[in-house]
Scaffold this active site. Structure first.
Site, PDB file in Angstrom:
ATOM      1  CE  LYS A  49      -3.812  -2.381   2.210  1.00 58.51           C
ATOM      2  NZ  LYS A  49      -4.484  -2.763   3.459  1.00 58.51           N
ATOM      3  CD  GLN A  93      -3.270  -4.266   6.560  1.00 55.91           C
ATOM      4  OE1 GLN A  93      -3.199  -3.291   5.825  1.00 55.91           O
ATOM      5  NE2 GLN A  93      -3.873  -5.384   6.195  1.00 55.91           N
ATOM      6  CG  ASP A 116      -9.687   0.151   4.750  1.00 53.65           C
ATOM      7  OD1 ASP A 116      -9.518  -0.060   3.534  1.00 53.65           O
ATOM      8  OD2 ASP A 116      -8.930  -0.293   5.633  1.00 53.65           O
TER       9      ASP A 116
END
Ligand code: NAD
Length: 282
Positions: A49, A93, A116
């Site tokens: 990422k 994460q 997200d």
């Protein structure tokens, strides 16, 4: 003839567009990733990422925390990032180390920085059919890939294997909004094959290596493999690609299918959040 749904190539194209758009901005968008623990798969995801964010021209920061990090410490980091005007997207994460209340941590993220789309605010808006600040990346990437290949979603029957908050649930919601008839199945579903065999589009997010064989699919079905499973033979999806290939009309590979689309959508979300935040300031 079976067509491979080339997520990598579409993701590369999207990232090129994002890069050229970013070059025109006076200030760089910034993505912050919080990573706690020592999960080797997560370490790779975070690195990928950050690499992609750097390539596109975003600023990025990775906050690495130890396995024994406390909830308070994690929350403190999120509060600081929430307040930091230079940070446009915050990603935690997952999975977090055992003992940490994931929901509490995710909920601490400002919805307008939730790249997200996992906070209750953004997920709730998605569920209600309103536009969230950001759509969850994997579901958004799946829909974008299907639409790129002109796969008809309206009036199709989609079967989604898995009901997680990050894949199964949100992709089901998104596809219903596209007028697909969606059936969700889970590990308690009886006669799974009878259901999956009725799918025009089968999306597997079960996390079971090579679980889906040709006996599970209807002739000419579209097969989307979300699974990323690490086995002694290497990385594999949920779908036995070689076994299903002939029967499918379209099929995603692993790797090179949904994985790169997920990262591209994260980048797209970060840029969109940047724009929204700039608008708020005017
Ligand atoms: P999860 O473990 O949270 O959920 C798995 C779901 O599958 C559960 O709802 C469970 O009920 C269902 N399931 C398990 N066994 C089943 C069975 N035999 N029959 C029917 N349903 C069954 O998983 P998740 O976080 O949604 O991830 C699923 C997979 O997708 C994993 O392999 C993960 O690594 C991968 N993943 C990939 C991406 C990507 O970018 N490609 C993103 C997220 C997750």
């Amino acid at each position: 003839m079976t067509v491979i749904l080339d997520g990598k190539s579409l993701a590369d194209k999207i990232c090129e567009q994002l890069k050229s758009e970013t070059q025109k901005l006076s200030k760089k968008p910034k993505l912050a990733v919080i990573y706690a623990g020592d999960n080797p798969a997560s370490q790779i995801y975070v690195k990928n990422k950050q690499k992609k964010a750097d390539y596109i021209g975003f600023d990025s920061v990775v906050i690495s925390l130890p396995n024994d990090v406390t909830e308070e410490n994690l929350l403190e980091h999120i509060y600081i990032l929430n307040e930091d005007d230079d940070v446009n997207g915050i990603l935690v994460q997952l999975p977090l180390p055992e003992g940490i209340n994931t929901q509490k941590i995710i909920e601490a993220i400002e919805p307008v920085k939730d790249c997200d789309g996992f906070t209750a605010y953004n997920f709730g808006r998605l569920a209600l059919g309103y536009k969230p600040y950001a759509y969850p990346c994997t579901p958004k990437g799946i829909v974008k890939l299907l639409e790129h290949y002109n796969i008809k979603l309206q009036s199709s029957h989609t079967v989604v294997i898995g009901r997680s908050n990050i894949v199964g649930k949100p992709v089901s919601l998104l596809l219903q909004q596209k007028n697909s008839t969606v059936t969700m199945v889970n590990s308690y579903t009886k006669n799974l094959k009878d259901i999956t065999k009725t799918a025009d589009i089968l999306i597997s997010a079960a996390g079971l290596p090579n679980f889906i064989t040709k006996e599970f699919i209807k002739n000419n079905a579209v097969i989307v493999d979300v699974g990323i499973n690490r086995t002694e033979y290497g990385l594999t999806g949920d779908v036995d690609f070689n076994d299903c290939f002939e029967s499918a009309s379209f099929i995603t590979p692993v790797p090179g299918g949904i994985g790169p689309m997920t990262i591209a959508m994260l980048m797209e979300n970060t840029l969109e959040l940047y724009k929204i935040q700039r608008l708020f300031k005017i």
